[in-house]
Design a protein around this motif. Structure first.
Motif, PDB file in Angstrom:
ATOM      1  N   GLN A 110       1.305  -1.241  -0.238  1.00  0.00           N
ATOM      2  CA  GLN A 110       0.047   0.100  -0.228  1.00  0.00           C
ATOM      3  C   GLN A 110       0.874   1.144  -0.188  1.00  0.00           C
ATOM      4  OE1 GLN A 110      -2.603  -0.784   2.962  1.00  0.00           O
ATOM      5  NE2 GLN A 110      -4.069  -1.485   2.187  1.00  0.00           N
ATOM      6  N   LEU A 120      -6.200   5.014  -1.991  1.00  0.00           N
ATOM      7  CA  LEU A 120      -6.914   3.444  -2.147  1.00  0.00           C
ATOM      8  C   LEU A 120      -8.054   3.243  -1.312  1.00  0.00           C
ATOM      9  CD1 LEU A 120      -5.218   2.420   0.399  1.00  0.00           C
ATOM     10  CD2 LEU A 120      -3.188   2.249  -1.147  1.00  0.00           C
ATOM     11  N   ASN A 193      -8.565  -0.900  -4.241  1.00  0.00           N
ATOM     12  CA  ASN A 193      -7.398  -1.523  -4.324  1.00  0.00           C
ATOM     13  C   ASN A 193      -6.167  -0.843  -5.068  1.00  0.00           C
ATOM     14  OD1 ASN A 193      -8.658  -3.913  -2.881  1.00  0.00           O
ATOM     15  ND2 ASN A 193      -7.899  -4.765  -5.186  1.00  0.00           N
ATOM     16  N   GLY A 194      -6.143   0.309  -5.417  1.00  0.00           N
ATOM     17  CA  GLY A 194      -4.959   1.367  -5.425  1.00  0.00           C
ATOM     18  C   GLY A 194      -4.595   0.813  -6.922  1.00  0.00           C
ATOM     19  N   SER A 285       0.337  -0.817  -9.434  1.00  0.00           N
ATOM     20  CA  SER A 285      -0.474   0.376  -9.505  1.00  0.00           C
ATOM     21  C   SER A 285       0.296   0.641 -10.961  1.00  0.00           C
ATOM     22  CB  SER A 285      -0.527   1.547  -8.918  1.00  0.00           C
ATOM     23  OG  SER A 285       1.178   1.426  -7.716  1.00  0.00           O
TER      24      SER A 285
END
Length: 286
Positions: A110, A120, A193-194, A285
């Motif tokens: 993250q 996110l 979920n980013g 990402s």
């Protein structure tokens, strides 16, 4: 050595995304009763752009985890970790310190997504002031990479449900080409979920392949072309941008008071109760 404390720290490292690779050096440092120590680990991530063009290379992330021993007992605590991210093709590192308590136990993956400029959504637990049980809320996170505070950190913005960012409505505003309801649901999962979502969009009467990511602050999406260059909103909505209505101006202006209103309560991410859901989507990402 406090074996129970050691096992707790190992579980914390696993939850944060480091697996067991630091367990031996962690145990060695604790057995030597070092008052404070730092452990380092390197992580490598493949961006969406690199997946299409392998010659781009991987993004490299260095994580330094800071441990301290209690002055009243033999227990050790993992308080925060510092991340240094170097994107492929860039010589300029991006740095950030994530405080585990304040920042709701952001994981390494993250952290990578946030430092890559993505938003996110995740669960956080807000502790009620009247002593009631913690309440779980879905909260959007985004780093402001344009500025740094007095400590060299990028402000981490949190957007609570009271801010009223509706991802589904935001997607509906954009001229996606042939986006079915099933594809829209998949896009929403990816964005929450980013990650970057790929789709086709009608821009200037042309169908363009784009990448999009959520932008909760402005209740919309950030749109990029295949080379990850930003596509301006006035290119996507020329009439709306040139002739904005009062309501549109209001929508595009975030309410700072609303954004931080729920932050007055102490936030906690109860990783123990949600550990079974802690495996992260490994689609990276950007």
């Amino acid at each position: 050595m406090n074996e129970q404390n050691l096992e707790y720290l190992k579980k914390s490292l696993d939850y944060l995304g480091f697996g067991t690779k630091l367990n031996d050096v962690l145990e060695s440092a604790i057995s030597r009763e070092i008052p404070a120590f730092t452990l380092g680990v390197n992580q490598s991530y493949t961006s969406a752009q690199a997946k299409k063009a392998p010659t781009v290379g991987s993004d490299q992330m260095r994580v330094m985890l800071n441990f301290n021993r209690s002055k009243q007992s033999d227990m050790y605590f993992l308080n925060d970790y510092e991340v240094t991210l170097v994107k492929a093709g860039s010589a300029l590192p991006i740095k950030q310190i994530f405080d585990l308590e304040r920042d709701n136990r952001i994981t390494a993956l993250q952290a990578y997504k946030l430092l890559s400029g993505n938003s996110l959504e995740r669960d956080v637990y807000t502790k009620a002031e009247n002593g009631e049980a913690a309440e779980k809320k879905r909260v959007w996170f985004k780093l402001n990479l344009d500025v740094q505070d007095a400590f060299g950190n990028h402000p981490l913005k949190k957007f609570y449900p009271e801010f009223k960012f509706d991802l589904s409505e935001s997607i509906n505003k954009y001229p996606f080409k042939g986006l079915t309801e099933l594809e829209k649901e998949g896009m929403m999962r990816v964005l929450r979920n980013g990650n970057l979502a790929q789709a086709d969009m009608l821009i200037g009467r042309k169908s363009v392949s784009v990448f999009v990511t959520a932008n909760p602050q402005f209740k919309g999406l950030d749109v990029y072309d295949k080379n990850m260059s930003i596509i301006r909103q006035d290119e996507i909505f020329p009439k709306q941008i040139n002739e904005p209505t009062h309501n549109q101006q209001k929508t595009r202006t975030p309410s700072f008071e609303t954004e931080i209103g729920s932050e007055s309560a102490q936030d906690r991410a109860s990783w123990e109760s949600s550990q079974k859901n802690s495996s992260q989507d490994q689609e990276i990402s950007r």
